[in-house]
Design a protein around this motif. Structure first.
Motif, PDB file in Angstrom:
ATOM      1  N   GLU A  34       0.809  -1.206   0.000  1.00 48.44           N
ATOM      2  CA  GLU A  34       0.000   0.000   0.000  1.00 48.44           C
ATOM      3  C   GLU A  34       0.847   1.262   0.000  1.00 48.44           C
ATOM      4  O   GLU A  34       0.403   2.319  -0.434  1.00 48.44           O
ATOM      5  N   GLN A  36       3.623   1.538  -1.752  1.00 47.91           N
ATOM      6  CA  GLN A  36       4.199   1.652  -3.084  1.00 47.91           C
ATOM      7  C   GLN A  36       3.196   2.194  -4.099  1.00 47.91           C
ATOM      8  O   GLN A  36       3.581   2.581  -5.196  1.00 47.91           O
ATOM      9  N   ASN A  37       1.926   2.219  -3.756  1.00 47.36           N
ATOM     10  CA  ASN A  37       0.884   2.603  -4.698  1.00 47.36           C
ATOM     11  C   ASN A  37       0.175   3.875  -4.239  1.00 47.36           C
ATOM     12  O   ASN A  37      -0.141   4.030  -3.062  1.00 47.36           O
ATOM     13  N   SER A  38      -0.069   4.773  -5.188  1.00 48.59           N
ATOM     14  CA  SER A  38      -0.767   6.019  -4.882  1.00 48.59           C
ATOM     15  C   SER A  38      -2.215   5.728  -4.525  1.00 48.59           C
ATOM     16  O   SER A  38      -2.859   4.878  -5.134  1.00 48.59           O
ATOM     17  N   ARG A  39      -2.719   6.463  -3.559  1.00 52.37           N
ATOM     18  CA  ARG A  39      -4.120   6.309  -3.173  1.00 52.37           C
ATOM     19  C   ARG A  39      -5.013   7.288  -3.926  1.00 52.37           C
ATOM     20  O   ARG A  39      -6.121   6.955  -4.315  1.00 52.37           O
ATOM     21  N   ARG A  76      -8.085   5.123  -4.328  1.00 57.97           N
ATOM     22  CA  ARG A  76      -7.947   3.678  -4.169  1.00 57.97           C
ATOM     23  C   ARG A  76      -8.160   3.294  -2.706  1.00 57.97           C
ATOM     24  O   ARG A  76      -7.534   3.851  -1.808  1.00 57.97           O
ATOM     25  N   ASN A  82      -2.339  -6.596  -2.737  1.00 61.19           N
ATOM     26  CA  ASN A  82      -2.261  -5.647  -3.845  1.00 61.19           C
ATOM     27  C   ASN A  82      -3.621  -5.376  -4.490  1.00 61.19           C
ATOM     28  O   ASN A  82      -3.689  -4.729  -5.539  1.00 61.19           O
ATOM     29  N   TYR A  84      -7.164  -3.546  -4.803  1.00 60.27           N
ATOM     30  CA  TYR A  84      -7.765  -2.266  -4.437  1.00 60.27           C
ATOM     31  C   TYR A  84      -9.133  -2.111  -5.093  1.00 60.27           C
ATOM     32  O   TYR A  84      -9.385  -2.653  -6.179  1.00 60.27           O
ATOM     33  N   VAL A 119      -2.868  -3.963  -8.204  1.00 60.61           N
ATOM     34  CA  VAL A 119      -1.946  -2.866  -8.486  1.00 60.61           C
ATOM     35  C   VAL A 119      -0.545  -3.195  -7.976  1.00 60.61           C
ATOM     36  O   VAL A 119      -0.370  -3.594  -6.821  1.00 60.61           O
ATOM     37  N   HIS A 121       3.382  -1.365  -8.069  1.00 58.55           N
ATOM     38  CA  HIS A 121       4.179  -0.181  -8.406  1.00 58.55           C
ATOM     39  C   HIS A 121       3.340   0.860  -9.146  1.00 58.55           C
ATOM     40  O   HIS A 121       3.754   1.422 -10.158  1.00 58.55           O
ATOM     41  N   ASP A 122       2.153   1.098  -8.642  1.00 62.22           N
ATOM     42  CA  ASP A 122       1.250   2.131  -9.162  1.00 62.22           C
ATOM     43  C   ASP A 122       0.632   1.794 -10.514  1.00 62.22           C
ATOM     44  O   ASP A 122       0.027   2.662 -11.144  1.00 62.22           O
ATOM     45  N   HIS A 123       0.781   0.569 -10.988  1.00 58.97           N
ATOM     46  CA  HIS A 123       0.207   0.174 -12.269  1.00 58.97           C
ATOM     47  C   HIS A 123      -0.773  -0.981 -12.053  1.00 58.97           C
ATOM     48  O   HIS A 123      -0.459  -1.946 -11.350  1.00 58.97           O
TER      49      HIS A 123
END
Length: 208
Positions: A34, A36-39, A76, A82, A84, A119, A121-123
């Motif tokens: 969580e 590593q990934n943008s919310r 998110r 991973n 979301y 998700v 690394h934000d992808h």
């Protein structure tokens, strides 16, 4: 015995660092998925197309310029690992200018963004998204409500650089009602990537 040996080794490291006048290194925990990934996701896109040809199911019926604007915001919500749930809103508008080709002056939509995504690394590596809302020219009516959707999955072709994408999508008023899609995603850097994915290719730069 192993625990005693490990404790002795760490004590020696600490004493050596103190003797040399240096700080004792601190172990940092690895970032969780969580982190590593943008919310919060905000996107804006503007595209101007010069003298394009417009086609129907049979033949070309005109040409002209077009302006496309797209603004969206989504958040998110972490489910587990991973996975979301993404929820937000998007506004899109096409403006047309050119010959009398039967096209309206503009088309627009304001719709919800609802997605279940995996998700990394934000992808989003896989997901199911629906975009319910009105798709209209000037007035919102019952017939303008549509529910476009897409289901997709990606797979690595070159580790951490190039990914293939395959998927399928559709909507209530689409003809055909279901159609395949896909393409390639090329990550030049963590912030700059090429999304060569039909039906919406894009060159993306993310400053955050």
């Amino acid at each position: 015995m192993k625990h005693i040996a490990r404790l002795f080794f760490l004590s020696c490291v600490a004493l050596t660092a103190s003797a040399l006048g240096g700080p004792v290194p601190e172990l940092q925990p690895a970032p969780t998925p969580e982190e590593q990934n943008s919310r919060d996701i905000f996107e804006q896109d503007t595209t101007y197309t010069f003298r394009s040809g417009f086609y129907d199911d049979h033949d070309k019926f005109g040409h002209g310029n077009s302006l496309y604007n797209d603004v969206s915001y989504a958040h998110r919500f972490l489910i587990t690992g991973n996975w979301y749930f993404r929820a937000g809103v998007e506004y899109e508008r096409f403006d047309f200018d050119g010959t009398d080709n039967g096209l309206p002056d503009h088309l627009q939509t304001v719709h919800a963004l609802l997605a279940l995504e995996y998700v990394v690394h934000d992808h989003a590596g896989a997901g199911l998204e629906i975009d319910p809302g009105p798709y209209f020219e000037s007035n919102i009516t019952v017939d303008s409500i549509d529910v476009p959707w897409k289901l997709f999955v990606s797979f690595p072709l070159k580790k951490d650089k190039i990914f293939g994408v395959i998927g399928v999508g559709g909507s209530l008023y689409q003809n055909p009602i279901v159609a395949p899609g896909g393409g390639l995603i090329w990550l030049f850097t963590d912030k700059f990537r090429l999304e060569g994915v039909i039906p919406k290719p894009a060159l993306v730069y993310n400053p955050s």
